[in-house]
Every structure is written in structure tokens, then in C-alpha cells.
Scaffold this active site. Structure first.
Site, PDB file in Angstrom:
ATOM      1  N   HIS A   1      -4.824   9.176   9.510  1.00  0.00           N
ATOM      2  CA  HIS A   1      -3.065   9.473   9.205  1.00  0.00           C
ATOM      3  C   HIS A   1      -2.528  10.152   9.113  1.00  0.00           C
ATOM      4  CE1 HIS A   1      -3.574   4.827   9.097  1.00  0.00           C
ATOM      5  NE2 HIS A   1      -2.543   4.456   8.012  1.00  0.00           N
TER       6      HIS A   1
ATOM      7  N   LYS B 235       2.748  -0.747  -1.486  1.00  0.00           N
ATOM      8  CA  LYS B 235       3.008   0.240  -1.615  1.00  0.00           C
ATOM      9  C   LYS B 235       3.894  -0.354  -0.529  1.00  0.00           C
ATOM     10  CE  LYS B 235      -0.535   4.009  -1.149  1.00  0.00           C
ATOM     11  NZ  LYS B 235      -1.154   4.358  -0.131  1.00  0.00           N
TER      12      LYS B 235
ATOM     13  N   GLU C 242      -4.325   4.594  -5.770  1.00  0.00           N
ATOM     14  CA  GLU C 242      -4.399   5.606  -4.994  1.00  0.00           C
ATOM     15  C   GLU C 242      -4.925   7.157  -5.551  1.00  0.00           C
ATOM     16  OE1 GLU C 242      -2.202   6.240  -1.048  1.00  0.00           O
ATOM     17  OE2 GLU C 242      -3.208   8.619  -0.888  1.00  0.00           O
TER      18      GLU C 242
ATOM     19  N   HIS D  92       0.594  10.639  11.004  1.00  0.00           N
ATOM     20  CA  HIS D  92       1.920  11.274  10.196  1.00  0.00           C
ATOM     21  C   HIS D  92       2.431  12.335  11.375  1.00  0.00           C
ATOM     22  CE1 HIS D  92       1.235   9.003   6.068  1.00  0.00           C
ATOM     23  NE2 HIS D  92       1.413   8.112   7.805  1.00  0.00           N
TER      24      HIS D  92
ATOM     25  N   GLU E 249      -4.796  -0.531  12.926  1.00  0.00           N
ATOM     26  CA  GLU E 249      -5.520  -0.545  11.818  1.00  0.00           C
ATOM     27  C   GLU E 249      -7.116  -1.693  11.201  1.00  0.00           C
ATOM     28  OE1 GLU E 249      -4.122   1.629   8.899  1.00  0.00           O
ATOM     29  OE2 GLU E 249      -2.381   1.571  10.342  1.00  0.00           O
TER      30      GLU E 249
ATOM     31  N   ARG F 243      -8.408   4.572  -2.801  1.00  0.00           N
ATOM     32  CA  ARG F 243      -7.372   4.096  -2.079  1.00  0.00           C
ATOM     33  C   ARG F 243      -7.615   5.170  -0.573  1.00  0.00           C
ATOM     34  NH1 ARG F 243      -2.369   0.114  -3.507  1.00  0.00           N
ATOM     35  NH2 ARG F 243      -1.479   0.572  -0.984  1.00  0.00           N
TER      36      ARG F 243
ATOM     37  N   LYS G 166      -9.092  -4.051   2.649  1.00  0.00           N
ATOM     38  CA  LYS G 166      -8.317  -3.320   2.330  1.00  0.00           C
ATOM     39  C   LYS G 166      -7.602  -3.930   0.352  1.00  0.00           C
ATOM     40  CE  LYS G 166      -3.925  -2.323   2.067  1.00  0.00           C
ATOM     41  NZ  LYS G 166      -2.502  -0.549   2.047  1.00  0.00           N
TER      42      LYS G 166
ATOM     43  N   HIS H 220       2.985   3.866  15.066  1.00  0.00           N
ATOM     44  CA  HIS H 220       2.574   4.232  14.322  1.00  0.00           C
ATOM     45  C   HIS H 220       0.415   3.771  14.346  1.00  0.00           C
ATOM     46  CE1 HIS H 220       1.002   5.461  10.089  1.00  0.00           C
ATOM     47  NE2 HIS H 220       0.964   4.287   9.767  1.00  0.00           N
TER      48      HIS H 220
ATOM     49  N   ASN I 288      -6.304   6.275   4.388  1.00  0.00           N
ATOM     50  CA  ASN I 288      -5.753   6.915   5.264  1.00  0.00           C
ATOM     51  C   ASN I 288      -6.117   7.490   6.207  1.00  0.00           C
ATOM     52  OD1 ASN I 288      -3.959   6.630   3.668  1.00  0.00           O
ATOM     53  ND2 ASN I 288      -3.914   8.254   2.080  1.00  0.00           N
TER      54      ASN I 288
ATOM     55  N   ARG J 195      15.937  -3.516 -12.164  1.00  0.00           N
ATOM     56  CA  ARG J 195      14.444  -3.081 -13.037  1.00  0.00           C
ATOM     57  C   ARG J 195      13.483  -3.796 -12.367  1.00  0.00           C
ATOM     58  NH1 ARG J 195      18.034  -2.281 -17.728  1.00  0.00           N
ATOM     59  NH2 ARG J 195      18.195   0.044 -17.185  1.00  0.00           N
TER      60      ARG J 195
HETATM   61  N1  GLY Z   1      -0.857   2.283   3.971  1.00  0.00           N
HETATM   62  C1  GLY Z   1      -2.229   2.607   3.139  1.00  0.00           C
HETATM   63  C2  GLY Z   1      -2.447   1.374   1.680  1.00  0.00           C
HETATM   64  O1  GLY Z   1      -1.429   1.068   1.696  1.00  0.00           O
HETATM   65  O2  GLY Z   1      -2.733   2.840   1.391  1.00  0.00           O
END
Ligand code: GLY
Length: 341
Positions: free
Chosen positions: A233, A128, A222, A237, A170, A226, A212, A248, A230, A106
Site C-alpha cells: 500500500h 476503519k 494498527e 498510495h 486484496e 494490523r 483480516k 486502488h 498495508n 457523537r
Molecule cells: N485496509 C487495511 C486495514 O484495514 O487495516
């Protein structure tokens, strides 16, 4: 040593020499390192004091099966709730480590040493974590902040040029969405300078992480702000689904160039701004041609099961260092790329 950033009062980001920073960042007690074979070989003296579990390399390893194997190996080691897990590697290692650590028993404490540019400016920062399922990226995962992230620019010296360049996409993304000065700094630097000049790289890295960190501070889960991270992206993707030729970051560069074209069509960018974006990406060495026809990418976006109730949160550059998010029905996404739209 003081962290350079502290995100949501629980995740410290350090930029500097890992040998100086790591001992102070780690808590007392047992530490289990998760890494991959390349990173283990490159940084053997740094990792030697710790028990280590290896994760396979490449996107194909970012799976529930890998996570399951890591749980079993943690059990076999007798790792308990007081064990600290340290992910040392690029985005795949940090995504998988964060997922395993925040679900094992957990949730146990964890932190990262990010060893690629992509992980330092994006993947490892912001909490994330996740794995891919059924060909869809990050379909199982969680938001859980690492206690710390160490970003050592010197570790990036061992990266192949292609990997370093992919991380720069990035950095360009961060500049484009929120930092016009960073964008200008990138315009006046060459790829070779960024590869070799430590102080310049350190400044650029810190600025990109700041973008960031500031965004995650405002919107960890997000729900709005946030989404800006993207940029490029959605198409990236789709590119990664249609072709395994591109990394990527390379796919993100193509995605950003296409979104800059869409933004110009919508009147959010003028032609000169759009040219600055494509010129910077091209000068850094990105091939901005989609690896498959655009129509195929657009079909892939429409059929992507991840899209929330038929709506895409489309991120569009709105100047250099600014962007906006528009909610667009998935069925209308293709119109952004046609003059008839
Ligand atoms: N890679 C995008 C984010 O961390 O929200």
C-alpha cells in the site's frame, strides 16, 4: 443466522444471501441507507423499503464536504440517535458512511452491506472509517466497528471484470501475508472460474475475510500486527497520487510485486517464491508495470506528509503466507529497490 466471524465481540460478519441475512441483522426501528446511484439502481428491490441518501461516486467524493452534506441531510430527515445507518456499496460508500455514522450526534449505530469484492474482503471489515483531505487518503477518520457486515458473493456478479479484478488484489494480499493455502487455491483457479463459480468464490472470500478478522481481533488500532494489511500500500498510495489511471487494487498489485522484489533482495523470499507471486498476479490479469517511473514513486513516498516521524512501517513478504514489518527510515526506502542498497 449465525455470523461467520465476530470481531472484538461487537462486529458480526455474515457471508451469504443478503435477502436472507439483512432482515435478521438490522435492529428494529428507523433505518437510513447511504449508497450510490449505481448500487441503488442495481439493488432497487432490496433498498426500496428504506429512506436513502446518495453519495457521489469515485475517490473524489470521499471528502469532508460530502460528510458535511450528509450530516445536513440527516438533520433534514430528522434522524436522531436511535436511527440506524446502513451503508450499502463499495469501499467509498462504506468508508464515508462509517465516518458520518460514527460522528453524527457523537455516533449512531451502523452496519454495512458490502457490494464490491474490495469492500467485502477489506474496506468494510475492521472498523476503519474516513475521508481524504488535501489529496491524502484517509487523513480524517476514526476506528469504529460496524455492528455487522453482510458479504453476498452473488452481489459481485454485477461488477465489471476490472472492478472484480481490483478486489482480487486484496485477496492475494490476504493470502500472501497469512494464508499459504488460500494462495495455492488462487493459483489453481482461473479468473473466469472465480467470476462464475459461486462455491469457489465463497470459500476464497471467507478465507480472505478470516485473515483480516484475525488480524483486527489482535490489533484493532494498527499498533503492530494490523500494519501487515498495508502490504503493497505504501507504493500503491504513491501510484494513486501520481496517476489516475489505476484503480486502488491495481495499484496494490503493482505495489505487492515491487515489495516481493525488495523481499528477494533482502533474502526474505527466494527467486521461486518471488516468481510465484508475480506469476499469480499476472495470471489474474494485472499489469505489474508501474504507470510512472519507479524513481518518481519513491520520491512521492519520501515527500508523503503522512509518514510517521520519518519512519515507514514496511511490510515485506517473508514466504508465501507470511510477512514481516520492518521500520525503515523514509530516507532509506528507495534502497530496498536497488541492488546497491
Ligand atoms: N485496509 C487495511 C486495514 O484495514 O487495516
Amino acid at each position: 443466522m449465525k455470523p461467520v466471524f465476530e470481531i472484538r465481540e461487537r462486529s458480526r460478519v455474515y457471508v451469504g444471501a443478503v435477502g436472507d441475512l439483512l432482515p435478521g441483522a438490522l435492529p428494529e426501528g428507523r433505518v437510513v441507507v447511504m449508497t450510490d446511484a449505481t448500487v441503488e439502481g442495481l439493488f432497487a428491490p432490496l433498498l426500496a423499503p428504506y429512506e436513502r441518501l446518495l453519495i457521489g461516486q469515485g475517490e473524489a467524493s470521499k471528502t469532508l464536504q460530502t460528510a458535511g452534506e450528509l450530516y445536513e441531510r440527516l438533520i433534514a430527515l430528522g434522524a436522531d440517535r436511535s436511527t440506524f445507518i446502513l451503508g450499502v456499496g463499495g469501499g467509498i460508500v462504506t468508508d464515508v458512511t462509517g465516518f458520518v455514522a460514527s460522528t453524527y450526534m457523537r455516533g449512531v449505530r451502523f452496519g454495512f452491506v458490502a457490494t464490491t469484492l474490495l469492500a467485502q474482503v477489506d474496506a468494510s471489515v475492521g472498523g476503519k472509517n474516513g475521508v481524504n483531505v488535501g489529496g491524502y487518503k484517509n487523513m480524517a477518520g476514526c476506528f469504529a466497528q460496524p455492528e455487522f457486515v453482510v458479504c453476498d458473493p452473488a452481489m459481485l456478479r454485477s461488477l465489471p471484470d476490472r472492478e472484480f479484478r481490483a478486489g482480487l488484489a486484496e485477496v492475494v494480499k490476504a493470502a500472501l501475508i497469512a494464508d499459504g493455502d488460500l494462495f495455492a487455491a488462487l493459483e489453481s483457479a482461473s479468473f473466469e472460474q472465480l467470476r462464475t463459480e459461486n462455491d469457489q468464490l465463497c470459500d476464497i472470500l471467507t478465507s480472505a475475510i478470516r485473515v483480516k478478522a484475525d488480524i483486527v481481533e489482535l490489533d484493532e488500532r494498527e499498533r503492530g500486527e494490523r500494519r501487515k494489511l498495508n502490504l503493497g500500500h505504501t507504493l500503491a498510495h504513491a501510484i494513486e497520487k501520481c496517476s489516475d489511471r489505476m484503480k486502488h487494487g491495481e495499484a496494490v498489485a503493482v505495489g505487492m510485486a515491487l515489495m516481493a522484489g525488495a523481499a528477494e533482495r533482502l533474502g526474505l523470499l527466494d527467486a521461486a517464491q518471488r516468481d510465484r507471486i508475480t506469476a499469480l498476479l499476472a495470471r489474474l490479469g494485472f499489469d505489474l508495470r508501474p504507470p510512472v517511473p519507479l524513481e518518481r514513486l519513491l520520491r512521492e513516498v519520501v515527500h508523503d506528509k503522512k509518514n510517521e516521524a520519518g519512519t515507514l512501517h514496511v511490510v515485506l513478504p517473508a514466504g508465501i503466507g507470511d510477512c514481516e514489518v520492518r521500520d525503515i527510515p523514509t530516507s532509506r526506502f528507495a534502497t530496498l529497490f536497488s541492488d546497491a542498497g
